[in-house]
Design a protein around this motif. Structure first.
Motif, PDB file in Angstrom:
ATOM      1  N   ASP A 101     -95.561  -3.863   8.204  1.00 16.59           N
ATOM      2  CA  ASP A 101     -95.391  -2.421   7.972  1.00 16.59           C
ATOM      3  C   ASP A 101     -95.624  -1.628   9.251  1.00 16.59           C
ATOM      4  OD1 ASP A 101     -94.758  -2.832   5.347  1.00 16.59           O
ATOM      5  OD2 ASP A 101     -96.740  -2.318   4.555  1.00 16.59           O
TER       6      ASP A 101
ATOM      7  N   ASN B 244     -82.685   5.463   1.910  1.00 17.78           N
ATOM      8  CA  ASN B 244     -83.575   4.310   1.649  1.00 17.78           C
ATOM      9  C   ASN B 244     -84.609   4.148   2.750  1.00 17.78           C
ATOM     10  OD1 ASN B 244     -82.314   3.643  -0.755  1.00 17.78           O
ATOM     11  ND2 ASN B 244     -80.868   2.210   0.220  1.00 17.78           N
ATOM     12  N   ASN B 245     -84.173   4.312   4.011  1.00 16.88           N
ATOM     13  CA  ASN B 245     -85.106   4.157   5.127  1.00 16.88           C
ATOM     14  C   ASN B 245     -86.133   5.277   5.167  1.00 16.88           C
ATOM     15  OD1 ASN B 245     -84.098   1.742   6.103  1.00 16.88           O
ATOM     16  ND2 ASN B 245     -82.566   2.732   7.412  1.00 16.88           N
TER      17      ASN B 245
ATOM     18  N   HIS C  80     -87.268   6.901   2.516  1.00 16.17           N
ATOM     19  CA  HIS C  80     -88.206   6.551   1.436  1.00 16.17           C
ATOM     20  C   HIS C  80     -89.143   5.429   1.879  1.00 16.17           C
ATOM     21  CE1 HIS C  80     -89.712   5.847  -2.593  1.00 16.17           C
ATOM     22  NE2 HIS C  80     -89.432   4.540  -2.431  1.00 16.17           N
ATOM     23  N   ARG C  81     -88.581   4.453   2.564  1.00  9.63           N
ATOM     24  CA  ARG C  81     -89.388   3.335   3.061  1.00  9.63           C
ATOM     25  C   ARG C  81     -90.376   3.813   4.118  1.00  9.63           C
ATOM     26  NH1 ARG C  81     -86.987  -1.138   7.003  1.00  9.63           N
ATOM     27  NH2 ARG C  81     -88.826  -2.483   7.245  1.00  9.63           N
ATOM     28  N   TYR C  82     -89.946   4.747   4.986  1.00 11.17           N
ATOM     29  CA  TYR C  82     -90.804   5.271   6.060  1.00 11.17           C
ATOM     30  C   TYR C  82     -92.057   5.909   5.478  1.00 11.17           C
ATOM     31  CZ  TYR C  82     -92.311   8.436   9.794  1.00 11.17           C
ATOM     32  OH  TYR C  82     -93.062   9.129  10.721  1.00 11.17           O
TER      33      TYR C  82
ATOM     34  N   ILE D  66     -94.396   3.285   3.698  1.00  5.28           N
ATOM     35  CA  ILE D  66     -95.206   2.512   4.650  1.00  5.28           C
ATOM     36  C   ILE D  66     -96.313   3.377   5.223  1.00  5.28           C
ATOM     37  CG2 ILE D  66     -95.146   1.372   6.915  1.00  5.28           C
ATOM     38  CD1 ILE D  66     -92.336   0.381   6.220  1.00  5.28           C
TER      39      ILE D  66
END
Length: 649
Positions: free
Chosen positions: A65, A91-92, A94-96, A99
């Motif tokens: 992460d 998506n990235n 949301h992922r950012y 994490i």
């Protein structure tokens, strides 16, 4: 008094119930301990919390992460201007933030990422030398584009993200651990699991040991109310044994089916409770079944308490396997033929197979197997009786009706043999007693004769003939005295009435002493004696006095019956677990007699009986050898006479 109280307690219902409950509880505890140790075996076998799979998984995930956040994603602006599709950008993003939230929630995880080209750094350590702090920790990793640490999961993903980049990554879990994240909670859980594992091992071993003791006690006392009393059956024992077995198997299949529907990896509380209840019920069923079978075996009614036996008994009433056995076999084949034909010509073939054909053939197979088992019991009895075990008990209750007559005939033969053997033993005993009594009766007047001969020797006899007659009387009375003593000793030895004082006896020394005493007689007989004892000392466990008499009798036999001017060989050796004494000589007379006859009393190799032997020497030697636990053997090869005495070392 105490013994009576103990017996009353031992067979009391309270003690039996307590033991039953104890077995059940111990099996449950042992199973629970084994499951706990099995589920946590990775954690238990780890040297520290940092070696556990759980820690490595969580730590590797956080390292990934941190690299993804600072090297791959960087910021929301970088993501939006990456040129990816709208869906990938969302998506990235949301992922950012996901994490970022996970890293913010960790208290004990630290990372330091440096761009070696620009000198730019990313870290969550607020003060101090971050790389130095990380390197001091027991759980630390380092990555760059050339080096990857595969000691933790997901290291391959990190290596892919760092490929062709100038970044160096340092990460660790900082000690001492602080409360607030899963690392601290995992460490506490690891310590508790380790501590519980020690208790679980002790509980497992103790439960198994106590369960075995209680189970053995249950098996020993079940069905008994007092020592040596009759077996008392319970209501469970009324169930047919074969039906009971089928019910137990059905219960086991149902339990396995229910258990397989649950998730064994992560069962919830309700599933865990259901599994414990199912296992507890299965243990109760199994223990009840084993004790029921034990009681039926003790009472001898297990075979009769089966549904198959009852059905067969009701159908045939023991009339099978009579003289018309052949007709029954033909009838069996005919019935099977009719049933199979009926099954082929009707739609209810499966029903006919299950209800008629299979039970019919099972019943016939059972009866045939029981008859053959009875035949094997009868054959074993015949084997034992033929081997000389005339007291072997053939249980007629276990013999099928088909061979009941044969069993009675064998028992009649056994009784006749026992009676004949008893009569033979009685006759042999009477003969032995007669010899003993006559020998004792002859000894008294013979003693007087010898005494008067000694007195006459002291008198002045001027008649030469009288002195010659006196010498003959002296010689013959001495021989008669020796014969009577041999008779008495032979009688005692054959009946086993001689005392045996076991001690350590050196065979070589004993033989040499005896040869020394017989040296003059051996030379007079014109014999050449060779003694071979080897270098190793041979000591046997025997009575020294009896061993002396054995050697003396063998040497006396050699002197009396050997061919003059021949050689006599005496060998002393070891053949585990015996010490061997072997005497070989050449007979002066043809040995037209079997070795077995030579050991009988009053039997001599000299058929003309011109020698001075009494025919008792070898018989006495054989009897003395046997009462000391040894073995005596005679071999004849032409005129070669060989005696082997084996005594325990």
């Amino acid at each position: 008094m105490l013994d009576t109280k103990w017996k009353n307690f031992k067979y009391s219902p309270g003690a039996k119930i307590s033991a039953f409950v104890m077995v059940w509880l111990c099996v449950m505890v042992a199973a629970g301990s084994a499951v706990f140790l099995g589920i946590n075996h990775h954690t238990i076998n780890s040297d520290s919390y940092y070696d556990t799979y759980q820690f490595k998984n969580q730590f590797g995930s956080l390292v990934r992460d941190a690299v993804a956040l600072n090297v791959e994603l960087v910021s929301e602006e970088e993501i939006r201007f990456s040129g990816d599709t709208e869906e990938e950008i969302n998506n990235n993003i949301h992922r950012y933030y996901a994490i970022k939230g996970r890293l913010a929630d960790t208290v004990n995880f630290a990372y330091y990422i440096e761009n070696t080209r620009t000198g730019e750094t990313f870290t969550n350590i607020t003060s101090g030398d971050a790389p130095a702090l990380i390197q001091k920790q027991p759980a630390a990793v380092y990555y760059d584009r050339w080096k990857t640490d595969y000691g933790y999961p997901f290291a391959a993903d990190i290596a892919q993200m760092l490929a062709d980049t100038p970044y160096e990554v340092h990460a660790a879990v900082i000690e001492p651990l602080k409360p607030g994240d899963f690392f601290y909670d995992g460490s506490i859980s690891y310590s508790k699991t380790k501590e519980l594992a020690n208790h679980a091992r002790v509980a497992l071993i103790s439960a198994i040991f106590i369960a075995l003791l209680a189970f053995i006690y249950q098996v020993c006392v079940t069905g008994r109310r007092e020592q040596g009393g009759e077996i008392t059956l319970s209501f469970v024992d009324r169930i047919f044994a074969d039906v009971h077995t089928i019910l137990v198997l059905v219960a086991a299949v149902i339990s396995l089916a229910i258990a397989n529907s649950f998730s064994f990896s992560f069962p919830n509380e309700i599933e865990l409770i259901v599994l414990v209840i199912i296992f507890g019920v299965d243990v109760l069923i199994g223990l009840t079944y084993i004790l029921s079978m034990t009681r039926q075996i003790k009472s001898g009614r297990m075979t009769r308490n089966t549904l198959v036996y009852r059905l067969f008994d009701m159908c045939f009433k023991g009339k099978a396997f009579k003289p018309w056995t052949l007709l029954l076999l033909l009838g069996y084949g005919a019935v099977n033929g009719i049933l199979f034909t009926l099954a082929n010509e009707t739609r209810e073939a499966l029903f006919i197979f299950i209800v008629l054909i299979i039970p019919f053939n099972i019943a016939v197979l059972y009866f045939t197997a029981k008859a053959l088992t009875s035949l094997s019991e009868i054959m074993q009895a015949v084997k034992e009786i033929s081997a000389g075990n005339l007291d072997y008990a053939l249980d007629k209750s276990q013999v099928s009706v088909a061979f009941a007559g044969l069993a009675e005939d064998i028992q009649s033969i056994q009784g006749g043999l026992k009676k004949a053997v008893a009569e033979a033993i009685k006759g042999e005993r009477m003969k032995t007693d007669l010899i003993t009594n006559v020998s004792h009766d002859l000894k008294t007047p013979l003693t007087s004769v010898i005494n008067y001969i000694d007195l006459l020797k002291k008198e002045e006899l001027n008649n030469e003939k009288a002195r010659e007659y006196l010498s003959v009387l002296d010689e013959k009375s001495a021989r008669l005295k020796q014969l009577i003593e041999d008779l008495i000793e032979a009688s005692k030895a054959s009946s086993g009435n001689l005392a045996v004082c076991v001690e350590k006896v050196d065979l070589h020394e004993l033989v040499m002493q005896a040869c020394g005493e017989y040296e003059e007689k051996i030379k007079k007989a014109g014999l050449e004696l060779h003694v071979n004892a080897g270098e190793e000392k041979t000591s046997v466990s025997a009575d020294g006095k009896h061993m002396w008499r054995i050697v003396e009798n063998l040497l006396s036999n050699v002197v009396k019956y050997s061919l003059p001017h021949s050689r006599v060989y005496i060998n002393i050796a070891k053949s585990e677990p015996y010490g061997l004494l072997v005497v070989k000589n050449i007979s002066a007379n043809p040995l037209d007699i079997s070795p077995e006859q030579l050991t009988e009393r009053f039997v001599r190799g000299d058929a003309s009986r011109t020698t001075e032997g009494s025919g008792l020497g070898l018989s006495i030697a054989q009897s003395l050898t046997r009462i000391q636990g040894g073995r005596f053997k005679i071999d004849i090869d032409g005129d070669l006479f060989k005696v082997t005495v084996e005594m325990p070392l």
